[in-house]
Write a protein that holds these residues in place. Structure first.
Motif, PDB file in Angstrom:
ATOM      1  N   GLY A  75       0.808  -1.206   0.000  1.00 32.53           N
ATOM      2  CA  GLY A  75       0.000   0.000   0.000  1.00 32.53           C
ATOM      3  C   GLY A  75       0.840   1.254   0.000  1.00 32.53           C
ATOM      4  N   PRO A  76       0.173   2.400   0.176  1.00 31.53           N
ATOM      5  CA  PRO A  76       0.868   3.687   0.094  1.00 31.53           C
ATOM      6  C   PRO A  76       1.959   3.867   1.145  1.00 31.53           C
ATOM      7  N   GLU A  77       1.908   3.086   2.210  1.00 32.45           N
ATOM      8  CA  GLU A  77       2.921   3.204   3.265  1.00 32.45           C
ATOM      9  C   GLU A  77       4.234   2.510   2.903  1.00 32.45           C
ATOM     10  N   VAL A  78       4.235   1.690   1.851  1.00 37.25           N
ATOM     11  CA  VAL A  78       5.428   0.934   1.468  1.00 37.25           C
ATOM     12  C   VAL A  78       6.277   1.759   0.499  1.00 37.25           C
ATOM     13  N   PRO A  79       7.514   2.071   0.876  1.00 35.70           N
ATOM     14  CA  PRO A  79       8.387   2.813  -0.036  1.00 35.70           C
ATOM     15  C   PRO A  79       8.778   1.955  -1.242  1.00 35.70           C
ATOM     16  N   LEU A  80       8.770   2.578  -2.417  1.00 35.91           N
ATOM     17  CA  LEU A  80       9.140   1.901  -3.652  1.00 35.91           C
ATOM     18  C   LEU A  80      10.438   2.472  -4.186  1.00 35.91           C
ATOM     19  N   ILE A  81      11.291   1.581  -4.699  1.00 37.85           N
ATOM     20  CA  ILE A  81      12.562   1.982  -5.302  1.00 37.85           C
ATOM     21  C   ILE A  81      12.567   1.420  -6.715  1.00 37.85           C
ATOM     22  N   VAL A  82      12.751   2.286  -7.699  1.00 38.45           N
ATOM     23  CA  VAL A  82      12.736   1.853  -9.095  1.00 38.45           C
ATOM     24  C   VAL A  82      14.168   1.662  -9.580  1.00 38.45           C
ATOM     25  N   LEU A  83      14.378   0.545 -10.288  1.00 35.42           N
ATOM     26  CA  LEU A  83      15.690   0.195 -10.827  1.00 35.42           C
ATOM     27  C   LEU A  83      15.578  -0.022 -12.325  1.00 35.42           C
ATOM     28  N   CYS A  84      16.401   0.684 -13.088  1.00 33.90           N
ATOM     29  CA  CYS A  84      16.501   0.435 -14.529  1.00 33.90           C
ATOM     30  C   CYS A  84      17.951   0.060 -14.812  1.00 33.90           C
ATOM     31  N   ALA A  85      18.359   0.091 -16.057  1.00 33.45           N
ATOM     32  CA  ALA A  85      19.721  -0.324 -16.395  1.00 33.45           C
ATOM     33  C   ALA A  85      20.786   0.662 -15.897  1.00 33.45           C
ATOM     34  N   GLU A  86      20.559   1.965 -16.111  1.00 26.99           N
ATOM     35  CA  GLU A  86      21.595   2.943 -15.795  1.00 26.99           C
ATOM     36  C   GLU A  86      21.136   4.094 -14.911  1.00 26.99           C
ATOM     37  N   GLY A  87      19.857   4.118 -14.535  1.00 23.30           N
ATOM     38  CA  GLY A  87      19.378   5.153 -13.633  1.00 23.30           C
ATOM     39  C   GLY A  87      18.777   6.373 -14.286  1.00 23.30           C
ATOM     40  N   ALA A  94       9.978   6.939 -11.148  1.00 20.10           N
ATOM     41  CA  ALA A  94       9.775   7.237  -9.727  1.00 20.10           C
ATOM     42  C   ALA A  94       8.979   8.527  -9.557  1.00 20.10           C
ATOM     43  N   ALA A  95       9.245   9.522 -10.402  1.00 23.76           N
ATOM     44  CA  ALA A  95       8.486  10.780 -10.329  1.00 23.76           C
ATOM     45  C   ALA A  95       7.014  10.530 -10.639  1.00 23.76           C
ATOM     46  N   ARG A  96       6.729   9.635 -11.597  1.00 19.41           N
ATOM     47  CA  ARG A  96       5.332   9.301 -11.905  1.00 19.41           C
ATOM     48  C   ARG A  96       4.674   8.589 -10.724  1.00 19.41           C
ATOM     49  N   LEU A  97       5.425   7.751 -10.030  1.00 17.99           N
ATOM     50  CA  LEU A  97       4.861   7.075  -8.854  1.00 17.99           C
ATOM     51  C   LEU A  97       4.567   8.079  -7.737  1.00 17.99           C
ATOM     52  N   ILE A  98       5.422   9.070  -7.584  1.00 13.88           N
ATOM     53  CA  ILE A  98       5.169  10.131  -6.600  1.00 13.88           C
ATOM     54  C   ILE A  98       3.877  10.858  -6.955  1.00 13.88           C
ATOM     55  N   ALA A  99       3.666  11.119  -8.247  1.00 19.92           N
ATOM     56  CA  ALA A  99       2.427  11.781  -8.687  1.00 19.92           C
ATOM     57  C   ALA A  99       1.194  10.946  -8.347  1.00 19.92           C
ATOM     58  N   LEU A 100       1.368   9.619  -8.241  1.00 20.28           N
ATOM     59  CA  LEU A 100       0.279   8.721  -7.840  1.00 20.28           C
ATOM     60  C   LEU A 100       0.088   8.686  -6.322  1.00 20.28           C
ATOM     61  N   GLY A 101       0.960   9.359  -5.604  1.00 15.42           N
ATOM     62  CA  GLY A 101       0.859   9.359  -4.153  1.00 15.42           C
ATOM     63  C   GLY A 101       1.712   8.309  -3.476  1.00 15.42           C
ATOM     64  N   ARG A 102       2.606   7.666  -4.231  1.00 14.18           N
ATOM     65  CA  ARG A 102       3.479   6.656  -3.636  1.00 14.18           C
ATOM     66  C   ARG A 102       4.782   7.299  -3.173  1.00 14.18           C
ATOM     67  N   ASP A 103       5.363   6.736  -2.141  1.00 14.53           N
ATOM     68  CA  ASP A 103       6.687   7.114  -1.662  1.00 14.53           C
ATOM     69  C   ASP A 103       7.671   6.376  -2.569  1.00 14.53           C
ATOM     70  N   ALA A 104       8.346   7.104  -3.448  1.00 14.55           N
ATOM     71  CA  ALA A 104       9.178   6.442  -4.449  1.00 14.55           C
ATOM     72  C   ALA A 104      10.478   7.190  -4.682  1.00 14.55           C
ATOM     73  N   THR A 105      11.469   6.426  -5.096  1.00 13.37           N
ATOM     74  CA  THR A 105      12.752   6.968  -5.522  1.00 13.37           C
ATOM     75  C   THR A 105      13.361   5.977  -6.497  1.00 13.37           C
ATOM     76  N   ASP A 106      14.640   6.190  -6.833  1.00 19.24           N
ATOM     77  CA  ASP A 106      15.311   5.255  -7.726  1.00 19.24           C
ATOM     78  C   ASP A 106      16.748   5.049  -7.294  1.00 19.24           C
ATOM     79  N   VAL A 107      17.452   4.207  -8.053  1.00 27.64           N
ATOM     80  CA  VAL A 107      18.836   3.859  -7.747  1.00 27.64           C
ATOM     81  C   VAL A 107      19.760   4.587  -8.706  1.00 27.64           C
TER      82      VAL A 107
END
Length: 130
Positions: A75-87, A94-107
């Motif tokens: 749920g919304p309380e779970v932080p999400l970390i997005v990983l692609c090939a090179e960042g 991750a910015a799109r997930l933030i727009a959805l109300g998720r706690d998100a970042t990337d590597v």
């Protein structure tokens, strides 16, 4: 707007993690989402316990109100970390997930940096698409 400007705007929303910080965050309950293609995962391997999700369905899997929400993302309380090939595309995702109300970042540096740091990588045995 250029892609560089779009990327800068996206990254301004994030507290990006280096691979070791992302690994630690996973141990503390964050979910790592691997948005690389299935062929990239098959060729290069994946991070153990990462959830593979294609970029074209990411928002639907992350949105808890969607009928196609992926319960592995919690749920919304779970932080999400997005990983692609090179960042790069992970920052935009991750910015799109933030727009959805998720706690998100990337590597920072993506899977390539993860592997260079000597962190755990597992072979992918079959074509996994979600």
């Amino acid at each position: 707007m250029t892609i560089d400007e779009m990327l800068a705007d996206a990254r301004a929303l994030l507290r990006r993690l280096d691979p070791r910080e992302a690994d630690e965050a996973m141990r503390n309950g964050s979910v790592l989402i691997d948005v690389r293609t299935s062929s990239q995962r098959e060729r290069d391997g994946t991070v153990p316990d990462a959830v593979p999700i294609a970029l074209n369905v990411l928002e639907w899997r992350a949105d808890v109100t969607s009928c196609t929400h992926d319960p592995r993302l919690g749920g919304p309380e779970v932080p999400l970390i997005v990983l692609c090939a090179e960042g790069f595309c992970s920052s935009l995702a991750a910015a799109r997930l933030i727009a959805l109300g998720r706690d998100a970042t990337d590597v920072r540096g993506g899977f390539d940096a993860w592997r260079r740091r000597g962190l755990a990588v597992a072979a992918v045995e079959s074509n996994v698409t979600t």
